[in-house]
Design an enzyme around this catalytic site. Structure first.
Site, PDB file in Angstrom:
ATOM      1  N   THR A 153       0.849  -1.198   0.000  1.00  0.00           N
ATOM      2  CA  THR A 153       0.000   0.000   0.000  1.00  0.00           C
ATOM      3  C   THR A 153       0.878   1.239   0.000  1.00  0.00           C
ATOM      4  O   THR A 153       1.880   1.303   0.710  1.00  0.00           O
ATOM      5  CB  THR A 153      -0.913   0.008   1.241  1.00  0.00           C
ATOM      6  OG1 THR A 153      -1.783  -1.119   1.183  1.00  0.00           O
ATOM      7  CG2 THR A 153      -1.744   1.286   1.306  1.00  0.00           C
ATOM      8  N   GLU A 180      -0.321  -4.944   6.317  1.00  0.00           N
ATOM      9  CA  GLU A 180       0.958  -5.097   5.622  1.00  0.00           C
ATOM     10  C   GLU A 180       1.833  -6.132   6.321  1.00  0.00           C
ATOM     11  O   GLU A 180       2.393  -7.027   5.686  1.00  0.00           O
ATOM     12  CB  GLU A 180       1.685  -3.749   5.550  1.00  0.00           C
ATOM     13  CG  GLU A 180       1.049  -2.762   4.578  1.00  0.00           C
ATOM     14  CD  GLU A 180       1.653  -1.377   4.654  1.00  0.00           C
ATOM     15  OE1 GLU A 180       1.474  -0.610   3.687  1.00  0.00           O
ATOM     16  OE2 GLU A 180       2.292  -1.049   5.672  1.00  0.00           O
TER      17      GLU A 180
END
Length: 308
Positions: free
Chosen positions: A97, A176
């Site tokens: 991201t 993540e």
């Protein structure tokens, strides 16, 4: 014809013409790449990074001097390179991201569409990455069905000499880390401004916490021995930015809050701090990614290098 600035780290003896052909197709077909590519390439030399082969120099028209690229242009180059170098057909891929990871996702979509890559499934690390991948037609799965990944590609907010990272400026640190810790290879893509001698002073360290008694948890974090001297600030406004841009508490994709730790001096022992934060009740996770990185692809004003 537009040309890319390229510098490849490798112990192999040559770069195959297949890679050359892939870059050529990219340059010919992608208006975005054409828009940022300089007219000539420049090669940087060092003891750990070798220049491209003579064939590559001739193919790309490399010279010893070229106009500097913008930060966004470098992000696109390094994002594309990460997919070209580390993603193969049949893989399970973690999609990061952020503004640099965006280009890796874009490149993956391109190579799936033109048939260069096949039988790929991917796991996104945020809602906005999921939406981008869906728009590009990238098949998506989750950790519930695919707990082992071949490779994950993501950006970072800071990278120290030991390849420890600060991540989470965009608020996606928990997802993540959950995805990237499951990958056989974790490839980090950054521009050279993210490199530092020590983590902390250059970018606040985000810590994701539960909303329940969040002020208590914030104070507990600030009182940890490893966090001594930090200024703990509750993130307000958008969770995707550590800049205060609203009056409401920022909420992550997971429904949690974020505390940003501001340091005036470099963190002395990142692994110890990571352990102390993780062991704090009320902390969901933190933005220290220690001992996870396989390689860092670095985009600089004079080319691309890789550190392992």
């Amino acid at each position: 014809t537009a040309h890319d600035r390229l510098l490849i780290h490798s112990n192999t003896t040559e770069i195959t013409m297949k890679i050359s052909a892939a870059f050529a197709a990219l340059l010919a077909s992608s208006s975005q790449v054409a828009a940022f590519a300089p007219a000539k390439l420049s090669v940087r030399h060092s003891t750990s990074i070798r220049s491209v082969t003579a064939a590559q120099k001739e193919f790309f028209g490399i010279t010893d001097a070229a106009p500097a690229l913008s930060q966004d242009e470098l992000k696109q180059m390094v994002g594309y390179k990460s997919v070209d170098d580390y993603v193969k057909s049949g893989m399970v891929v973690g999609l990061g991201t952020g503004s640099t990871a965006y280009f890796a996702v874009e490149r993956l979509g391109q190579l799936l569409k033109d048939g260069t890559l096949t039988d790929i499934v991917a796991i996104p690390t945020s809602i906005r990455t999921k939406e981008q991948a869906e728009e590009l037609g990238i098949p998506l799965v989750t950790l519930d069905t695919h707990s082992k990944l071949d490779v994950a590609i993501d950006g970072a907010d800071e990278v120290d000499p030991d390849l420890n990272l600060v991540k989470g400026g965009g608020g996606a640190l928990l997802r993540e880390k959950m995805v990237e810790v499951c990958a056989d290879k974790f490839i980090v893509i950054v521009d050279e401004s993210k490199l530092c001698d020590g983590l902390g002073p250059g970018f606040p360290l985000p810590v994701e916490i539960t909303p329940f008694c969040h002020e208590h948890t914030l104070r507990t974090i600030a009182a940890l021995p490893s966090c001594e001297g930090c200024d703990a600030v509750l993130r307000m406004g958008s969770s995707s930015s550590n800049v205060n841009d609203g009056d409401e508490i920022a909420i992550t994709d997971n429904g949690n809050y974020i505390v940003d730790l501001h340091f005036k001096e470099a963190i002395k022992d990142a692994p110890t701090m990571a352990t102390e934060l993780k062991n704090t009740v009320g902390v969901v996770d933190h933005g220290l990614f220690c001992g996870m990185t396989t390689a860092v692809i670095i985009a600089g004003s004079d080319g691309i290098s890789v550190k392992e």
